[in-house]
Design an enzyme around this catalytic site. Structure first.
Site, PDB file in Angstrom:
ATOM      1  N   THR A   1       0.816  -1.216   0.000  1.00  8.61           N
ATOM      2  CA  THR A   1       0.000   0.000   0.000  1.00  8.61           C
ATOM      3  C   THR A   1       0.852   1.270   0.000  1.00  8.61           C
ATOM      4  OG1 THR A   1      -0.137  -0.210   2.391  1.00  8.61           O
ATOM      5  CG2 THR A   1      -1.998  -1.065   1.122  1.00  8.61           C
TER       6      THR A   1
ATOM      7  N   VAL B   1       6.374   2.850  -2.734  1.00  7.16           N
ATOM      8  CA  VAL B   1       7.130   1.920  -3.568  1.00  7.16           C
ATOM      9  C   VAL B   1       6.290   0.684  -3.886  1.00  7.16           C
ATOM     10  CG1 VAL B   1       9.174   0.435  -3.661  1.00  7.16           C
ATOM     11  CG2 VAL B   1       9.356   2.739  -2.716  1.00  7.16           C
TER      12      VAL B   1
ATOM     13  N   SER C   1      -4.353  -2.193   7.348  1.00  5.61           N
ATOM     14  CA  SER C   1      -4.936  -2.502   6.038  1.00  5.61           C
ATOM     15  C   SER C   1      -5.389  -3.951   5.922  1.00  5.61           C
ATOM     16  CB  SER C   1      -3.906  -2.248   4.943  1.00  5.61           C
ATOM     17  OG  SER C   1      -3.352  -0.975   5.079  1.00  5.61           O
TER      18      SER C   1
ATOM     19  N   ARG D   1      20.779  -5.047   4.092  1.00  5.29           N
ATOM     20  CA  ARG D   1      21.687  -4.605   3.022  1.00  5.29           C
ATOM     21  C   ARG D   1      23.160  -4.840   3.302  1.00  5.29           C
ATOM     22  NH1 ARG D   1      19.095   1.219   1.790  1.00  5.29           N
ATOM     23  NH2 ARG D   1      17.342   0.542   0.507  1.00  5.29           N
TER      24      ARG D   1
ATOM     25  N   CYS E   1      18.021   4.549  -2.864  1.00  2.00           N
ATOM     26  CA  CYS E   1      17.752   5.152  -4.178  1.00  2.00           C
ATOM     27  C   CYS E   1      18.853   6.096  -4.674  1.00  2.00           C
ATOM     28  CB  CYS E   1      16.407   5.866  -4.162  1.00  2.00           C
ATOM     29  SG  CYS E   1      16.206   6.969  -2.765  1.00  2.00           S
TER      30      CYS E   1
ATOM     31  N   GLU F   1      20.870   8.965   5.386  1.00  2.00           N
ATOM     32  CA  GLU F   1      21.124   8.871   3.945  1.00  2.00           C
ATOM     33  C   GLU F   1      22.619   8.953   3.600  1.00  2.00           C
ATOM     34  OE1 GLU F   1      18.606   8.233   2.103  1.00  2.00           O
ATOM     35  OE2 GLU F   1      19.071   8.790   0.036  1.00  2.00           O
TER      36      GLU F   1
ATOM     37  N   LYS G   1      24.437   5.816   4.395  1.00  3.04           N
ATOM     38  CA  LYS G   1      24.081   4.734   3.469  1.00  3.04           C
ATOM     39  C   LYS G   1      24.861   4.878   2.168  1.00  3.04           C
ATOM     40  CE  LYS G   1      19.293   4.600   4.733  1.00  3.04           C
ATOM     41  NZ  LYS G   1      17.971   4.891   4.216  1.00  3.04           N
TER      42      LYS G   1
ATOM     43  N   HIS H   1      16.177  12.063  -8.404  1.00  2.00           N
ATOM     44  CA  HIS H   1      17.265  12.563  -7.564  1.00  2.00           C
ATOM     45  C   HIS H   1      18.393  13.068  -8.453  1.00  2.00           C
ATOM     46  CE1 HIS H   1      15.177  11.021  -4.232  1.00  2.00           C
ATOM     47  NE2 HIS H   1      15.966  10.033  -3.836  1.00  2.00           N
TER      48      HIS H   1
ATOM     49  N   THR I   1      12.052   6.501  -7.639  1.00  2.00           N
ATOM     50  CA  THR I   1      11.132   5.413  -7.287  1.00  2.00           C
ATOM     51  C   THR I   1      11.093   4.331  -8.369  1.00  2.00           C
ATOM     52  OG1 THR I   1       9.208   6.584  -8.160  1.00  2.00           O
ATOM     53  CG2 THR I   1       9.673   6.835  -5.807  1.00  2.00           C
TER      54      THR I   1
END
Ligand code: ADP
Ligand code: ASP
Ligand code: MG
Length: 822
Positions: free
Chosen positions: A478, A481, A506, A575, A611, A664, A667, A704, A790
Site C-alpha cells: 500500500t 514503492v 490494512s 543490506r 535510491c 542517507e 548509506k 534525484h 522510485t
C-alpha cells in the site's frame, strides 16, 4: 576493434553473402573491424572428397569444375560490374593451383596430409576474395588477406599448432598500418618455410580468436546459422534454446563434446586475453546470441547445456591381477599417447578391477592392438584379460559451471535414463564437476539427449506454463514503492501479483480500499480485489518483492527466506550483511553468488540499494573499471517521493530545502563501497574508495539529482570518460531482462542537463542521465547525474534484480525459460 567471423553456414549462397555484407557494413559504421571467413558452406568437404578421388586415381575433374562454377556464379552476383573479370581471373589462379596439385596426387596415387592442406586452403582463399569484392561493391574499402602470411605454425599438417609469439608479432605489425577492412582467410596458416598448413576442421573460429588476441579486440563475434550456443544440439533436440551467457569453461566443455558450434582451441587465446566471444545468428542479426566471458553468470546452479559425441568406441581393460598393481594406468595412457590416440573419456572404478576408455572409432583398432601388446606379459600370466572393445556408442555430457553446488544432478540424470529404459555403459565425472559424461548405445543417443533435456529444462505442459507467470507477492503493497511495484507488475511478462500484504491497519480489506492509490495509471483490476494479508501471514508465492518499512522488514523477510521464498527487498535491514547481495544488476551481478552462503534452505534474500546510491554507483561503475576511483564527493538534491507516503509536508518543502535526510549520507558512503567491492571467498572485499556525501531534500516530485566530483587512480580525458559511460552495457542488457534499459547510462551534452522533469523518465525511468562533465579544481572531474528515485531507485530496480535472480536460477524452485524469451 572487433573481429567478425562468418562460418560456411553463413556463406552458403550468394544471397547469404549479401546478408553477411550488411552485417559487416553496420559493424564498420561503429568502428574498426577485421573479418574472418570460412570456405563457402560444404566446400571444404567437397575438396576433401576431391583429394580422395584424385589419390584413388579416379576422375576428380568434374567435381572441381562444379566447385569452380559455384564460385564463378557467386563472383557474378557479388562483385561490381567493373571488377567481375578481375575477380574471376584471380579466383582462377587458385583453381589452376588446385588442378595441378590434384593432378600430382592422382599421378602418385596418394594425397599426403601436406598436399591435402594445400587443397583445403583453396576454399578459404576463394571465399575471402569474394566477400572482399562484395564489400567493395557496396562502398566499403575492403582487402583480401591471405592468413598464410600472418599465422605461423609447426608442420603438423591437418592439425597444425600455432606459434603464438611469432603470430602475434606478425598480426600486430600487419594491422598497424592497415586502414581498409581486411577479409582474412580462416583455417589456413603456414609453417616457417611458408608451406601451407591448416588448423583443424572448424579452425576458422580459432583464426578469429588469434586475431582478437593479437589485436586486443573488444570482442570476437562468431556468426553462424543458429541462435548462439544452445542448451543442446538443435538438430537432435527440438526444444533446445539459446543460452544468453556462458563461461569460457562451460563453453569448453560443451564444445569439447562435439557441439560443433565453436572449435574448442578458440577459447584459449580469448580467455588469456579476456576477450569476450559472442556467438550470433547471421539469419537473425537482431538477436544477441550467446556471450562467453570469464564470468559465471549462471550463479544459482543447474545444468547449462547437454552435448553429445555421435560415435565413440569403448575399450575396457580388466583382470583380477590389476587390483593394487601400480603403474597400469600410466602404461595404458602412455602407449596411447605415443601413438597420438586421443582419449575422449576415462573411468575407473575404485576397486581398480577395470579401466574403461572411450576413443574415436577411427583409432579403436590401433588402440586395441597397442594395449594388448603392451600388456602381453601380464596377459600370459593371466593377470589381465584381453582388451574388450564395444562399438556403436555415443557420449552424452551434461555441463554446468555451478553443478557442484547442487547435490543430486547425477542422480537425476541416471534416474531419467532408467525411466526411459536407456542403459548406461560407462560414467565419468570430472573433479571440477563441470561435466558429467556417460556412454550410451548409439541408437539411444537422441532419446537420451531428449530425456535429459526434458528433465532439466522442459516442464510438463510447457506452453501453458510459459503463459502462466511466476506467482509473486508484494509486501508493503500500500506504500509508495509498493504501489509502484503493483502498477509495474500489471503487465510484466514473467511475474504476476497473486498476494499483497501490508500493516495491520490494512489487513483484511480489499487492496482497492486499503491502498490510497497514488499512481498515474489506474489500479490494476486483477490486484484491486485481492484481500490485503497481514505481514505475519504465510505466503504461497515463491517470489516475494518487499517494499516494507525497515522496522518490520528485517524479521519478516528472514522468516520468508527461511520458509523457502526468494525475497527481493527494497528495505535497508539486510543490506550490509556479509552474506546478502546488495545488487545493482548492471554493476555487481556476480554478488548473487553470496546467496550460496545464506542459511536458508532453498530460500534467499537479495537487497536493492538506497535510491540515491543506485544512481551514483551506476555512474561510478564504468569509471571505476576503466580508471580506478580513489575518492568521491557527492551532494544530492533528492525528490520528495523518496520520503514515502504521505511524505514531506508541503509547509516544510514549498519555497524551501531541507539539508538533512536521516541516515542517507551514511548509506551512500557504505553501500557504494560494498557494491563496488570484489566477491571473494566468504564475502565481499569492499572497494577502498573515500566517499563523502551530503544530502538535501528539494521540492521536486520524482528524480534525484547528484553533483559528483571524482578523483581517479589513472589519468583520463573527458572524451574517454564519456565513451565508457555511453558504451556501458552489462548482464541485464545481454540477457535482455524485461525491465532492463537498452542504455543504462545516457550522457547529455546540453549545458543545462540533466534536469528531473526532463530526464527522469529516460529509458522508462531506468537510465541514469549524466551531464556537465568538466575538470574539478579539487579532484579530477565533476559531473551531474540524475536518476528516477522510485523507478530505477526502488520499485523497478527491485524488479530488475528479481528478474536477474530468476534468470540466473538463484533459487532452484523458481524457474523461468532460461533464454529469457518469456
Ligand atoms: P559454421 O559453419 O558457422 O562454423 P558449424 O556447423 O561449425 O557452423 O556450427 C554450427 C552448428 O553447430 C549448428 O548448425 C548446429 O547444428 C550445431 N550444434 C551442435 N551443438 C550445438 C549447440 N549446443 N548449440 C548450437 N549449435 C550446435
Ligand atoms: N572450412 C573449414 C572447415 O570446414 C574451417 C571452418 O569452417 O572453420 O572445417
Ligand atoms: Mg564451425
Amino acid at each position: 576493434m572487433k573481429i567478425l567471423k562468418f562460418g560456411g553456414s553463413s556463406l552458403a549462397t550468394a544471397e547469404r553473402v549479401h546478408n553477411v555484407v550488411e552485417i559487416i557494413e553496420s559493424a564498420v559504421a561503429d568502428g574498426p573491424v577485421a573479418v574472418v571467413v570460412s570456405a563457402f558452406g560444404g566446400v571444404t568437404d567437397d575438396l576433401i572428397a576431391a583429394s580422395a578421388t584424385a589419390a584413388g586415381g579416379d576422375r576428380y575433374e568434374d567435381a572441381v569444375a562444379e566447385i569452380r562454377d559455384r564460385h564463378h556464379t557467386a563472383a557474378q552476383s557479388l562483385a561490381s560490374s567493373g571488377e567481375i573479370e578481375k575477380v574471376k581471373s584471380s579466383i582462377d589462379t587458385v583453381f589452376d593451383e588446385l588442378g595441378k596439385v590434384l593432378h600430382g596426387a592422382s599421378l602418385v596415387g596418394e594425397c599426403t596430409p601436406r598436399t591435402r592442406d594445400v587443397v583445403l586452403s583453396c576454399g578459404e582463399r576463394l571465399s575471402a576474395q569474394l566477400v572482399a569484392a562484395a564489400l567493395r561493391r557496396k562502398g566499403t574499402t575492403a582487402e583480401f588477406c591471405d592468413a598464410r602470411r600472418l599465422i605461423a605454425t609447426d608442420r603438423d599438417f591437418g592439425n597444425a599448432r600455432v606459434d603464438m609469439e611469432t603470430t602475434a608479432e606478425k598480426l600486430s605489425e600487419f594491422f598497424a598500418d592497415r586502414t581498409a577492412t581486411q577479409v582474412v582467410t580462416g583455417f589456413i596458416a603456414a609453417d616457417e618455410h611458408g608451406e601451407t598448413t591448416t588448423l583443424g576442421r572448424g579452425g576458422s573460429d580459432y583464426t578469429a580468436a588469434l586475431l582478437g588476441a593479437a589485436l586486443g579486440a573488444d570482442c570476437v563475434e562468431i556468426w553462424t546459422d543458429v541462435d548462439g550456443v544452445m542448451s543442446a544440439d538443435p538438430r537432435l533436440v527440438a526444444d533446445a534454446f539459446s543460452l544468453p551467457n556462458l563461461s569460457y569453461d562451460e563453453l569448453m566443455e560443451l564444445s569439447h563434446f562435439g557441439a560443433k558450434v565453436v572449435y574448442p582451441p578458440t577459447l584459449h587465446p580469448a580467455r588469456t586475453h579476456s576477450i569476450p566471444i559472442v556467438i550470433r545468428n547471421s539469419f537473425k542479426p537482431g538477436f544477441t546470441g550467446t556471450r562467453v566471458t570469464e564470468q559465471v553468470l549462471g550463479n544459482g546452479n543447474q545444468v547449462r547445456g547437454i552435448s553429445s559425441i555421435d560415435e565413440v568406441a569403448l575399450l575396457r581393460l580388466e583382470g583380477d591381477g590389476m587390483v593394487g598393481l601400480p603403474g597400469i594406468a600410466q602404461r595404458l595412457f602412455g602407449v596411447l599417447a605415443s601413438k597420438n590416440i586421443s582419449i575422449i573419456l576415462i573411468s575407473q572404478a575404485s576397486s581398480e578391477h577395470s579401466i574403461c576408455l572411450a576413443v574415436a572409432p577411427s583409432s579403436v583398432d590401433e588402440a586395441q592392438r597397442e594395449i594388448d601388446s603392451e600388456f602381453e606379459l601380464e596377459r600370459g600370466a593371466g593377470l589381465i584379460d584381453p582388451v574388450v572393445v564395444e562399438t556403436d556408442l555415443s557420449v552424452i555430457a551434461v555441463v554446468g559451471e555451478a553443478m557442484c553446488r547442487i547435490p543430486g544432478i547425477a542422480g537425476k540424470v541416471f534416474s531419467v535414463l532408467g525411466q526411459n529404459g536407456i542403459n548406461v555403459r560407462a560414467i565419468a565425472q570430472g573433479s571440477s564437476e563441470l561435466n558429467i559424461s556417460l556412454v550410451v548405445g548409439r541408437r539411444n543417443q537422441a532419446s537420451a539427449l531428449m530425456a535429459i533435456h526434458n528433465a532439466f529444462f522442459a516442464k510438463p505442459g510447457r506452453v501453458e506454463i510459459e503463459r502462466q507467470r511466476i506467482p509473486t507477492a508484494v509486501l508493503g503493497a500500500t506504500g509508495s514503492v509498493g504501489q509502484r511495484m503493483v502498477s509495474l507488475l500489471a503487465d510484466h511478462p514473467w511475474f504476476e501479483v497473486v498476494e499483497v500484504s501490508a500493516s495491520q491497519r490494512s489487513a483484511g480489506r480489499p487492496y482497492r480500499d486499503a491502498a490510497r492509490w497514488f499512481q498515474s495509471t489506474p489500479i490494476p483490476e486483477s490486484v484491486a480485489e485481492l484481500e490485503v494479508l497481514p505481514v505475519e501471514a504465510d505466503l504461497e508465492a515463491r517470489l516475494v518483492l518487499s517494499a516494507l518499512d525497515a522496522d518490520v522488514a528485517g524479521e519478516t523477510e528472514e522468516r520468508l527466506a527461511r520458509a523457502g521464498h526468494l525475497v527481493v527487498s527494497n528495505a535497508k535491514s539486510h543490506r550490509m550483511r556479509d552474506d546478502v547481495p546488495l545488487l545493482i544488476p548492471e554493476v555487481n551481478p556476480d554478488h548473487l553468488g553470496l546467496v550460496a552462503s545464506q542459511p536458508y534452505d532453498g530460500g534467499a534474500i537479495i537487497t536493492n540499494p538506497n535510491c540515491s546510491t543506485i544512481g551514483l554507483v551506476l555512474a561510478l561503475k564504468p569509471l571505476h573499471d576503466a580508471f580506478g576511483l580513489e575518492a568521491v564527493n557527492v551532494v544530492t538534491m533528492q525528490a520528495v517521493s523518496g520520503a514515502g507516503l504521505p511524505g514531506v509536508s508541503s509547509v516544510e518543502i514549498v519555497d524551501n530545502l531541507v539539508p538533512f535526510i536521516g541516515g542517507e549520507e551514511e548509506k551512500i558512503e557504505s553501500e557504494t563501497r560494498k557494491i563496488l567491492g570484489r566477491l571473494e571467498q566468504g564475502g565481499i572485499a569492499e572497494a577502498g574508495i573515500t566517499i563523502s556525501a551530503q544530502c538535501n531534500r528539494v521540492a521536486v516530485l520524482d528524480g534525484h539529482t547528484e553533483c559528483v566530483s571524482v578523483k581517479l587512480e589513472r589519468p583520463a580525458t573527458a572524451d574517454e570518460i564519456i565513451e565508457v559511460w555511453e558504451g556501458f552495457r552489462a548482464a541485464p542488457q545481454w540477457l535482455e531482462l524485461p525491465s532492463a534499459p537498452a542504455r543504462p547510462i545516457i550522457y547529455d551534452r546540453a549545458d543545462t542537463s540533466p534536469q528531473p522533469r526532463l530526464h527522469r523518465d529516460s529509458e522508462s525511468g531506468m537510465a541514469v542521465t549524466i551531464g556537465r562533465l568538466r575538470p574539478c579544481p579539487l579532484f579530477d572531474f565533476k559531473f551531474v547525474a540524475l536518476s528516477h528515485n522510485t523507478l530505477r531507485g526502488a520499485a523497478k530496480g527491485s524488479l530488475l534484480s528479481a528478474e536477474l535472480a530468476v534468470a540466473q536460477r538463484v533459487v532452484p524452485s523458481i524457474e523461468w525459460p532460461p533464454n529469457g524469451s518469456g
